[in-house]
Motif scaffolding. Sequence first.
Motif, PDB file in Angstrom:
ATOM      1  N   THR A   1      -5.387  -2.718  14.783  1.00  0.00           N
ATOM      2  CA  THR A   1      -6.039  -4.024  14.806  1.00  0.00           C
ATOM      3  C   THR A   1      -5.039  -5.156  14.601  1.00  0.00           C
ATOM      4  N   ILE A   2      -4.053  -4.936  13.734  1.00  0.00           N
ATOM      5  CA  ILE A   2      -3.070  -5.992  13.442  1.00  0.00           C
ATOM      6  C   ILE A   2      -1.809  -5.849  14.286  1.00  0.00           C
ATOM      7  N   GLY A   3      -1.758  -4.817  15.149  1.00  0.00           N
ATOM      8  CA  GLY A   3      -0.635  -4.667  16.057  1.00  0.00           C
ATOM      9  C   GLY A   3       0.606  -4.067  15.438  1.00  0.00           C
ATOM     10  N   ALA A   4       0.456  -3.243  14.404  1.00  0.00           N
ATOM     11  CA  ALA A   4       1.591  -2.589  13.756  1.00  0.00           C
ATOM     12  C   ALA A   4       1.604  -1.105  14.096  1.00  0.00           C
ATOM     13  N   GLN A   5       2.794  -0.534  14.256  1.00  0.00           N
ATOM     14  CA  GLN A   5       2.922   0.878  14.584  1.00  0.00           C
ATOM     15  C   GLN A   5       2.761   1.767  13.356  1.00  0.00           C
ATOM     16  N   SER A   6       3.276   1.258  12.205  1.00  0.00           N
ATOM     17  CA  SER A   6       3.211   2.049  10.979  1.00  0.00           C
ATOM     18  C   SER A   6       3.148   1.108   9.784  1.00  0.00           C
ATOM     19  N   VAL A   7       2.906   1.683   8.625  1.00  0.00           N
ATOM     20  CA  VAL A   7       2.877   0.881   7.394  1.00  0.00           C
ATOM     21  C   VAL A   7       4.228   0.220   7.156  1.00  0.00           C
ATOM     22  N   ASP A   8       5.310   0.906   7.548  1.00  0.00           N
ATOM     23  CA  ASP A   8       6.651   0.346   7.340  1.00  0.00           C
ATOM     24  C   ASP A   8       6.832  -0.982   8.069  1.00  0.00           C
ATOM     25  N   ASP A   9       6.108  -1.181   9.174  1.00  0.00           N
ATOM     26  CA  ASP A   9       6.219  -2.446   9.911  1.00  0.00           C
ATOM     27  C   ASP A   9       5.775  -3.640   9.074  1.00  0.00           C
ATOM     28  N   LEU A  10       4.965  -3.384   8.044  1.00  0.00           N
ATOM     29  CA  LEU A  10       4.469  -4.472   7.203  1.00  0.00           C
ATOM     30  C   LEU A  10       5.536  -4.984   6.239  1.00  0.00           C
ATOM     31  N   PHE A  11       6.656  -4.264   6.143  1.00  0.00           N
ATOM     32  CA  PHE A  11       7.679  -4.624   5.170  1.00  0.00           C
ATOM     33  C   PHE A  11       9.003  -5.022   5.825  1.00  0.00           C
ATOM     34  N   VAL A  12       8.963  -5.350   7.111  1.00  0.00           N
ATOM     35  CA  VAL A  12      10.207  -5.655   7.819  1.00  0.00           C
ATOM     36  C   VAL A  12      10.871  -6.922   7.300  1.00  0.00           C
ATOM     37  N   ASP A  13      10.099  -7.820   6.695  1.00  0.00           N
ATOM     38  CA  ASP A  13      10.691  -9.056   6.182  1.00  0.00           C
ATOM     39  C   ASP A  13      11.368  -8.866   4.836  1.00  0.00           C
TER      40      ASP A  13
END
Length: 452
Positions: free
Chosen positions: A17-29
């Motif tokens: 829904t948010i366009g992320a491949q994995s949970v790790d994508d949420l921490f790229v910043d």
Amino acid sequence: MRYLPLTPDDRQSMLATIGAQSVDDLFVDVPEEARLNGPIEGLPMHAGEMAVEAHMKALARKNHAAGDMPFFLGAGAYRHHVPASVDHIIQRGEFLTAYTPYQPEIAQGTLQTLFEFQTQVARLFGVDVANASMYDGSTACWEAITMARRITKRGKAILSSGLHPHYVSVAKTMARFTKDDLSYQAPSLEAATDGQNILDQIDDETSCVVVQYPDILGRIGDLSAIAEKAHKHKALLIAVVTEPVALGAIKSPGEMDADIVVGEGQSLGVGLQFGGPYVGLFGCKQKYVRQMPGRLCGETVDAEGKRGFVLTLSTREQHIRREKATSNICTNSGLCALAFTAHMTLLGEKGLRELAMLNHKKAVQAADRLSQINGVKLLNDSFFNEFTLVLDTDSRPVVRQLADQRILAGVSLGRLYPEEQPLAHGLLVAVTETSTDGEIEALATALEGALS
């Protein structure tokens, strides 16, 4: 509900829904070196409750309070004496009954203190109106930039090189989403501020100029010329004050025609607290009040003609529709604002001026002593309670060496600007009313030894 189980399908659906491949994508910043990639070192994987308690207490004993040793750290967070009466006042029932004052009939204590807080901040900053506090100084600074964009319909902000690098970092992070153009370069170890460079940059595309006062190196500049040229080009001047005690001794930004004044209120009533929570201060000229973020408390009378207080202007997204809101920061650090108000009330105008002069006197004493050391040069002789020393070596190992001797000598500019090698020789030293003559001499003796 304390536990919300998610199945793998639930997680994949949410990520899609948010366009992320994995949970790790949420921490790229988050910088990779700051991420935890395994178990916490030194913490046992399995242990009984008593063993865990003992282990955590042992870790806690490694912490040291600011008063445990000579303390000369500053750079936006300052050690001041907070009277015990402040803590007593903020725990009174009439101030704690309704932390968020949506129902004025039961929140008169909270509303009155916020009204008093606004009055104190407005007088301190020399502006017409102040809001009922914000999250902290850095986010208040960004909110001021977005407020200037709403007013001027422009997206170019000029940030002074003397603006705290953490404030700059917050602004850059937020500007990624708003597409604001931020003009900024790191400071140089010069006694003069970058006032002339700012003047040269102001043009008809400028929305605002952001200047810290006193700046990150402790320098105090006259903002009047910057305000005049900014206004000539229909831009706004935003002044940032990270040490509000300074305004007990120097001219307020409002007196120099600043349009918006923001800052950090930690110095008064709040304490260091290992970096937070703190409280943001925000004031502006009356004509811009409807573009100001946050909320305002006002004084009125009830049906019986008795004095009372209400929320007068609420422009945060938790009050109104998001697209109409002037801010999406949904905390105003109300308890910290209360502590600020209690401390300011106890001091009064005379007390604040006396406190400011005591700070300046102590700082001058320390600067005079430290600048006599071989290998040490005082960058600027115009400061409040914080000044920059230029050492003949990198200040970072010197700071670490003195810390091993239980003396917190100051903040290395190499720590604040790790990629600016010329700044590594700078040492930012803050001296407040809590610094004793013996502590100043201990710092000088230790610094002499480290540089010999």
